[in-house]
Design a protein around this motif. Structure first.
Motif, PDB file in Angstrom:
ATOM      1  N   GLN A 313       0.821  -1.214   0.000  1.00 49.39           N
ATOM      2  CA  GLN A 313       0.000   0.000   0.000  1.00 49.39           C
ATOM      3  C   GLN A 313       0.855   1.264   0.000  1.00 49.39           C
ATOM      4  OE1 GLN A 313      -3.571  -0.230  -0.147  1.00 49.39           O
ATOM      5  NE2 GLN A 313      -2.848  -2.293  -0.666  1.00 49.39           N
ATOM      6  N   TRP A 314       2.152   1.087   0.357  1.00 52.39           N
ATOM      7  CA  TRP A 314       3.041   2.244   0.410  1.00 52.39           C
ATOM      8  C   TRP A 314       3.659   2.559  -0.955  1.00 52.39           C
ATOM      9  CZ3 TRP A 314       7.093  -0.319  -1.425  1.00 52.39           C
ATOM     10  CH2 TRP A 314       7.314  -1.646  -1.019  1.00 52.39           C
ATOM     11  N   ILE A 315       3.242   1.873  -2.005  1.00 51.31           N
ATOM     12  CA  ILE A 315       3.886   2.011  -3.312  1.00 51.31           C
ATOM     13  C   ILE A 315       3.883   3.460  -3.799  1.00 51.31           C
ATOM     14  CG2 ILE A 315       1.814   1.590  -4.692  1.00 51.31           C
ATOM     15  CD1 ILE A 315       5.302   0.141  -5.392  1.00 51.31           C
ATOM     16  N   GLY A 316       2.870   4.224  -3.399  1.00 51.75           N
ATOM     17  CA  GLY A 316       2.775   5.612  -3.847  1.00 51.75           C
ATOM     18  C   GLY A 316       3.850   6.511  -3.274  1.00 51.75           C
ATOM     19  N   LYS A 317       4.578   6.045  -2.236  1.00 55.98           N
ATOM     20  CA  LYS A 317       5.635   6.867  -1.633  1.00 55.98           C
ATOM     21  C   LYS A 317       6.921   6.858  -2.459  1.00 55.98           C
ATOM     22  CE  LYS A 317       3.976   6.030   3.088  1.00 55.98           C
ATOM     23  NZ  LYS A 317       4.337   5.512   4.433  1.00 55.98           N
ATOM     24  N   MET A 318       7.071   5.887  -3.365  1.00 58.15           N
ATOM     25  CA  MET A 318       8.294   5.794  -4.174  1.00 58.15           C
ATOM     26  C   MET A 318       8.139   6.723  -5.374  1.00 58.15           C
ATOM     27  SD  MET A 318       8.672   1.646  -3.835  1.00 58.15           S
ATOM     28  CE  MET A 318      10.366   1.526  -4.416  1.00 58.15           C
ATOM     29  N   THR A 319       8.142   8.012  -5.097  1.00 59.08           N
ATOM     30  CA  THR A 319       7.685   9.010  -6.064  1.00 59.08           C
ATOM     31  C   THR A 319       8.597   9.156  -7.286  1.00 59.08           C
ATOM     32  OG1 THR A 319       8.780  10.670  -4.688  1.00 59.08           O
ATOM     33  CG2 THR A 319       6.411  10.339  -4.367  1.00 59.08           C
ATOM     34  N   SER A 320       9.822   8.615  -7.219  1.00 58.75           N
ATOM     35  CA  SER A 320      10.731   8.741  -8.361  1.00 58.75           C
ATOM     36  C   SER A 320      10.652   7.558  -9.316  1.00 58.75           C
ATOM     37  CB  SER A 320      12.182   8.902  -7.876  1.00 58.75           C
ATOM     38  OG  SER A 320      12.344  10.089  -7.133  1.00 58.75           O
TER      39      SER A 320
END
Length: 1007
Positions: A313-320
């Motif tokens: 669910q944290w995949i959106g934090k890997m913004t690069s």
């Protein structure tokens, strides 16, 4: 000046200088300068410089500082750098380099240097940079040839080094910054001493055969490491915690190994990491939550592992993130809406997991996305409209449970999309007309849906469309006549629909087609003659329709066909001659009660006049009026006449059989008397006549590639000894011999003495004809030696031995041939045979194609040997014939073994077909068991008819593409047809193999 002369002059100069210094007692600068000159000249003497780049290297110079590609230290005047990258040099690395005692940079990359590095070679202890990459060097790494205490940059990549890396190789590597051993054949464990390379920034050990556990504790201690590449080995074990100690790690590539277990929890503390590839391993567990801290990560690949738990669910934090590949795992749950925050994402693949739910509409916020692959999950709901508004190049949503209709694309999509795969879903409704505006579309697959639609006429506007797959999509209507207006369509699959009407004549415009599949429809009418224009067609599937009439004889001209199925139609008449039609099995023909084939039961219907004895009406129609009246007066005796007619037919037939038997016995007696001269006569008919020229000198070695012949050989037997013997065949014994003072290695065949041409001018003429057969896939004939008592042929030497040894005599420690190498051997052999058959008139027939006559160079390129040697024999006596057929058991074409048909090029095609089977299966053409004999050709044919042919593929190949192996096996079946005229030419075989190797979209199903 030859390399030997250069070497000799350099050594002579060295002796002269040494004598001068000894006499004058001078040990100053001239000695040092001449050391560099002499070292470089001796080094040059071991090289072949085809473009004369080193022409400025002159042994008469006082110092080499003005030479091209050489730099000197401005203070000491000594050579400090030699850079010869990409000059096309070949040869070996000689010991002349040892004289360069102040050398700091040696760069020889991107050349053709070969051979091993001498264990006694020791380079300067001042050397800081050594680059030998992209050559053909082999053997072990000498432990002492480079001083690891001074070296900072060491690149040995892209060579053929093998064996283990010595344990003590890295004992003094504290100055090393860059190390690459990639793309070699190193094996064993990675030495633990590599942890002593405390200054290491870049470590690349990829694409080797390293195995066992890795001391990651030692690698984690390399705190200056920036790039770590251990990919594509067979390394195992787990990754322990402690990776966070490498604070500045930017790239870690571990793909293609056997690593297992969970990932280290502290991996998310490597904040500078921008590329992480863990794919193709056996990692398990869940992705650590610390991954969410990797804000600099642009590439993340973890496909083909055993990761479980819910999709992060944290995949959106890997913004690069720009590239995300998590396919072929066991992730569950749904894709979070936060994935839309990955605004830099260009590539997304989460195929073949266990994901469910809707495809999040937030994906349309990833405006840079070009590839999206979500196939093989359990997604339901509709396709988000916004997704088709992006400038996507590839969309693969196949094998899910998506419903609704196919969205119409926006202007951006119409200009960018090349691949669209929505197959195996529950989509309904019409195919959007906008689909015909996808100007770049090459691959379209909407199969296995419930569209209930007609085929849009706009499909003919798709100028770049190569693959169109609409199987089992509930389509109705007719096959559009303009479906091939673009002329680029290669695969057309419309099976399992409700299409009606006839196959349009315009199908002949599909000149690029190699797969046409219209089976399981309701098509009527006849097969159009225009199909004969489809010269590239390899697979034709028309089964389970209502096609009628006769099969056009013109289809027999389609020589590229590998598979045809016309079963369960209403076809009648004879099968076309030529091509594959005469070799079709029962399963490809059954269900057509009017077809003429011995494999089918039932009547044979042909639209031709019947023989008179079988058609009384036709017989009566051809009688004169008087004869008809006489016959009518005898109508009361019609039964007796009918009986007598049948009796007469039987009697005539029996007499005919007896006469044939007498003729056969007579011919057999003649054949026995002429058996030994049959092949000789056939071969002699191919030999071109030429007038005798002046008799060449005898007892002299003639070399075709030299301006003058070499010196007289007083004792040629001294060249040949048992130790140098490398093979023996029907025509003689082969030796590996260094020829001349330069040590040039050649192969010399000592011919059998019986029946060799006895006139030197005839022998010279025939050998020179064979010497002109130059091709990269033929062993070059370089010269000969002739006396009445001894005849030798000089050919090039192939260092990798024969295909026979690689297939059937391989040591357990030697790796098996991979599929790419096997295909390379097949294609190269086919090109060599095609050159012999089609570049000479009359053609040169090899006559004995088998793996022992296919030699391999250092890069596994095939080279055909022993071609045309039968031209050197006055006749093939009983001994030669017996040896030939025994040694070639299983390869001999039926017409050659029986001597019943004319010998021509099709004999070589048959042997090539058997060789295909050997390469694919790894088995011999004939194998003897305790209770049975296995004929490989028959074995594969049965498996092919049963649909289980992949069971016979060589199990030593861990991986192979089925879409290449299957058509190659079918090609072998065509090449080994019992009827010579049904076999293709070698030029056609080359074309077929090239088409088979042509890349197609990886999801295309051609069978």
């Amino acid at each position: 000046m030859t390399s030997f002369q250069c070497h000799w002059r350099a050594l002579s100069l060295l002796i002269s200088v040494s004598f001068f210094l000894r006499c004058h007692g001078n040990n100053d600068m001239p000695v040092q300068l001449n050391d560099d000159v002499l070292g470089l000249i001796v080094f040059k003497s071991d090289l072949h410089d085809p473009s004369s780049y080193l022409a400025s290297w002159n042994e008469d110079d006082v110092n080499p500082c003005s030479w091209q590609f050489v730099q000197c230290n401005p203070v000491s005047g000594r050579v400090s750098e030699v850079s010869l990258d990409g000059l096309g040099l070949s040869g070996k690395i000689g010991r002349g380099l040892e004289k360069l005692q102040h050398l700091m940079v040696l760069s020889l990359s991107h050349n053709n240097l070969s051979g091993t590095i001498s264990p006694s070679l020791t380079l300067s202890n001042t050397l800081e940079r050594l680059n030998l990459s992209h050559n053909a060097l082999s053997g072990l790494i000498p432990t002492s040839f480079v001083n690891m205490s001074s070296i900072k940059f060491l690149d040995l990549s892209q060579n053929s080094f093998s064996g283990p890396v010595p344990d003590d190789f890295f004992d003094s590597c504290f100055s090393l910054h860059h190390l690459s051993l990639a793309w070699n054949m190193f094996e064993g464990q990675i030495p633990g001493s590599i942890s002593r390379c405390s200054s290491l920034n870049n470590l690349d050990l990829s694409n080797n055969r390293f195995s066992g556990n890795v001391d990651f504790g030692g690698i984690w201690s390399l705190d200056r490491l920036r790039n770590l590449d251990l990919s594509k080995n067979t390394l195992s074990g787990s990754l322990p915690d402690g990776i966070s100690s490498i604070h500045n790690l930017k790239e870690m590539l571990l793909q293609g190994n056997q690593f297992s277990g969970p990932l280290p929890n502290d991996i998310g503390l490597c904040l500078h990491l921008n590329a992480l590839d863990l794919s193709d391993n056996q990692f398990s567990g869940e992705l650590p939550e610390s991954f969410g801290r990797l804000n600099s990560l642009t590439l993340f690949k973890a496909s083909n592992n055993h990761f479980t738990s819910e999709f992060p669910q944290w995949i959106g934090k890997m913004t690069s993130l720009e590239y995300l590949e998590l396919s072929n795992n066991q992730f569950t749950g749904s894709i979070p809406q936060s994935i839309g925050e990955l605004t830099s994402l260009t590539y997304l693949s989460i195929s073949n997991n266990k994901l469910v739910g809707n495809i999040p509409p937030s994906l349309s916020s990833c405006t840079r996305l070009s590839v999206i692959r979500l196939r093989g999950n359990g997604f339901n709901g509709t396709i988000p409209e916004g997704l088709f508004g992006l400038g996507l190049e590839e969309i693969d949503l196949s094998h899910n449970g998506l419903v609704g209709s196919v969205p119409a694309g926006s202007g951006r999509l119409l200009e960018s999309l090349t691949n669209l795969d929505l197959s195996y879903n529950l989509l309904q409704g019409n195919i959007p007309a906008e689909t015909g505006l996808l100007s770049k579309l090459r691959y379209l697959n909407l199969s296995w849906n419930d569209l209930h639609s007609q085929m849009p006429p706009e499909f003919g506007l798709l100028q770049n469309l190569t693959v169109l797959d609409l199987r089992n999509s509930a389509l109705y209507g007719s096959v559009p006549a303009d479906i091939c207006d673009s002329g680029n369509l290669a695969v057309l699959q419309l099976d399992g629909n409700s299409l009606k009407g006839s196959i349009p004549d315009e199908i002949g415009n599909c000149t690029s087609l190699y797969l046409l599949s219209l089976s399981h429809n309701n098509l009527t009418g006849s097969i159009p003659k225009s199909m004969s224009k489809l010269n590239k067609l390899k697979i034709l599937k028309l089964e389970f329709n209502e096609l009628s009439g006769e099969i056009p004889m013109e289809l027999g001209m389609l020589q590229s066909l590998l598979a045809v199925n016309i079963s369960y139609n209403r076809l009648t008449g004879r099968l076309p001659t030529g091509s594959i039609f005469q070799n079709l099995g029962k399963s490809s023909l059954e269900g057509n009660l009017g077809l003429c084939s011995p494999l089918l039961e039932g009547p044979c219907k042909m639209n031709v006049p019947k023989p008179l004895v079988l058609d009384p009406n036709a017989y009566n129609n051809q009688m004169g009026p008087q004869r008809q009246r006489n016959e009518s007066s005898l109508s009361s005796q019609s039964h007796r006449h009918r009986f007598l007619s049948v009796s007469a037919i039987v009697a005539i037939s029996a007499s005919f059989v007896i006469v044939l038997g007498v003729i056969a016995v007579s011919l057999l007696n003649v054949s026995v008397r002429r058996r030994l001269t049959f092949v000789d006569n056939a071969l002699e008919s191919m030999c071109s006549s030429s007038s005798r020229s002046g008799s060449p000198a005898t007892g002299k070695l003639i070399l075709f590639d030299s301006q003058s012949s070499s010196e007289w050989i007083s004792n040629p037997e001294s060249l040949l000894n048992k130790a140098s013997e490398i093979g023996e065949g029907v025509f003689g014994t082969v030796y590996k011999v260094p020829l001349g003072s330069q040590g040039r290695v050649v192969a010399i065949k000592k011919l059998i003495t019986s029946n060799i041409i006895q006139y030197p001018e005839d022998f010279d003429r025939e050998v020179r004809i064979l010497g002109k057969a130059r091709h990269q896939n033929l062993i070059a004939l370089k010269g000969y030696y002739w006396t009445p008592q001894l005849q030798l042929l000089v050919t090039e030497y192939a260092p990798n031995g024969s295909l026979q040894s690689k297939l059937h005599e391989r040591l357990p420690s030697s790796p098996p041939l991979s599929w790419p190498i096997r295909f390379k051997i097949l294609l190269g052999t086919a090109k060599g045979l095609a050159h012999l058959h089609h570049s000479f008139r009359p053609p040169i027939i090899h006559y004995n194609i088998k793996p022992s006559n296919i030699l391999l160079d250092e890069n596994h390129n095939p080279k055909i040997s022993d071609f045309g040697l039968a031209r050197l024999l006055t006749k093939l006596d009983r001994h030669v014939m017996s040896n030939r057929f025994q040694s070639a058991l299983g390869y001999v074409a039926p017409e050659l073994a029986c001597q019943s048909l004319r010998v021509n090029e099709k004999c070589d095609v048959y042997g090539f077909g058997v060789m295909i089977l050997e390469l694919v299966t790894g088995r011999r053409p004939v194998e003897y068991g305790e209770d049975n004999v296995l004929i490989l050709n028959d074995h594969v044919r049965v498996l092919l008819e049963q649909g289980n042919v992949l069971e016979c593929v060589d199990q030593s190949m861990s991986e192979y593409p089925e879409d290449e192996v299957l058509p190659v096996l079918k090609l072998a079946m065509v090449c080994t047809s019992q009827i010579p005229s049904s076999r293709p030419t070698m030029a056609e075989v080359v074309q077929i193999l090239q088409v088979i190797k042509t890349p197609v979209p990886q999801r295309m199903e051609v069978f």
